[in-house]
Design an enzyme around this catalytic site. Structure first.
Site, PDB file in Angstrom:
ATOM      1  N   ASP A  72      48.728  45.376  27.669  1.00 31.00           N
ATOM      2  CA  ASP A  72      48.604  44.622  28.920  1.00 31.00           C
ATOM      3  C   ASP A  72      47.270  44.828  29.622  1.00 31.00           C
ATOM      4  O   ASP A  72      47.027  44.247  30.680  1.00 31.00           O
ATOM      5  CB  ASP A  72      49.763  44.932  29.874  1.00 31.00           C
ATOM      6  CG  ASP A  72      49.961  46.405  30.141  1.00 31.00           C
ATOM      7  OD1 ASP A  72      49.456  47.237  29.359  1.00 31.00           O
ATOM      8  OD2 ASP A  72      50.640  46.747  31.136  1.00 31.00           O
ATOM      9  N   HIS A  96      48.284  59.408  31.306  1.00 30.57           N
ATOM     10  CA  HIS A  96      49.208  58.344  30.939  1.00 30.57           C
ATOM     11  C   HIS A  96      49.800  58.671  29.564  1.00 30.57           C
ATOM     12  O   HIS A  96      49.591  59.774  29.037  1.00 30.57           O
ATOM     13  CB  HIS A  96      48.452  57.008  30.941  1.00 30.57           C
ATOM     14  CG  HIS A  96      49.329  55.804  30.848  1.00 30.57           C
ATOM     15  ND1 HIS A  96      50.488  55.677  31.564  1.00 30.57           N
ATOM     16  CD2 HIS A  96      49.205  54.656  30.098  1.00 30.57           C
ATOM     17  CE1 HIS A  96      51.046  54.511  31.286  1.00 30.57           C
ATOM     18  NE2 HIS A  96      50.290  53.884  30.403  1.00 30.57           N
TER      19      HIS A  96
END
Length: 308
Positions: free
Chosen positions: A66, A140
């Protein structure tokens, strides 16, 4: 010198009919810098009539789909014009492989230089005459970085009246004082730059943070931002899910803005679970911590003026 940010896409995970995936264009006079390149980036560029042909560099936070699915289209789009300047692409490990594989599999026609540089945070990744772009580590599910563009301080204003009062003749000596040089007048009098120059004026700072756990260290990296674009993916009731997926809540984004003394903070990269009608929940929770918090929307524009 203008400094403007355009939100090309504010969504996370998947595109929605009214929300493209994450991408922000920063325009600084003639320089254009793209931060992430989610699906739909080209659409917003064209709807805003931005001069995409002038994009100098693309800064990728990480290689989740994304944040990069719009990149092949941008590379091919640039081949439709007579471009000779190189396009720089910066990002963590795997970005070079992604670009090269996309070029081969899609059999791209590329008629300009593409320079891909994989980076290890923290470091300065790109520099100009009076600014630099720096990356710093985030946390992340894969290697991810945040970015700041920081301008160097500008010289103070030159006081013409004061210079004339001190006997400096109009002409080349004005320029020498403005360049920081000490001068000697014909009568032997010495005039120093600080005698006629005001205090240095702070440059501006733009910060881009997305896809990370909340880390107190982020506030130090984005300290004093004129505009902080920061993910606020979830509301408080999804805090456990945010932690599991290594994302932030809107309240945590606001905490970074507050602790960094940022002038403005605009949230981005919303979970698709929130429709546009539901986004005010994120804003309300953020504003409890940082009253100046804002929501971004696709094709939203921010102007970053100099301090008065």
């Amino acid at each position: 010198m203008n400094l403007e940010a355009f939100v090309l896409g504010c969504g996370g995970m998947m595109p929605l009919p009214y929300r493209h995936l994450t991408s922000v264009l920063l325009r600084r006079d003639g320089d254009l810098f793209l931060f992430d390149c989610g699906e739909g980036t080209q659409v917003s560029l064209k709807r805003l009539n931005l001069k995409w042909k002038k994009i100098d560099a693309i800064f990728i936070s990480h290689t989740h789909a994304d944040h990069v699915t719009g990149l092949p289209g941008i590379l091919m789009l640039n081949s439709q014009v007579d471009r000779t300047e190189p396009l720089y692409i910066y990002g963590p490990p795997k970005i070079a492989e992604y670009v090269e594989t996309s070029r081969k599999v899609l059999d791209m026609y590329i008629n300009y230089p593409i320079i891909v540089k994989e980076i290890t945070a923290p470091c300065v990744v790109h520099e100009g005459k009076d600014f630099y772009i720096r990356c710093f580590p985030l946390q992340h599910t894969k290697t991810c970085v945040g970015y700041t563009l920081e301008e160097l301080d500008r010289p103070g204003e030159f006081n013409v009246e004061k210079a004339c009062e001190l006997g400096v003749p109009v002409g080349p000596l004005f320029g020498r004082l403005q360049r920081g040089e000490e001068i000697t007048l014909s009568d032997g009098k010495i005039v120093r730059p600080e005698d006629v120059m005001g205090s240095k004026r702070h440059g501006r700072k733009f910060s881009f943070v997305t896809d990370t756990l909340y880390l107190p260290s982020i506030a130090k990296e984005v300290q004093g931002s004129d505009l902080l674009i920061c993910e606020g993916m979830f509301a408080d009731d999804c805090a456990d899910q945010a932690k599991e997926k290594k994302h932030m809540t809107s309240r945590q984004a606001a905490t970074i803005a507050r602790d960094s003394l940022s002038k403005r903070m605009a949230m981005i990269h919303y979970s698709p679970r929130y429709s546009d009608k539901e986004l005010p929940v994120l804003l309300e929770q953020a504003q409890e911590v940082y009253p100046n918090a804002e929501l971004t929307r696709d094709r939203m524009h921010f102007d970053l003026p100099y301090e008065e």
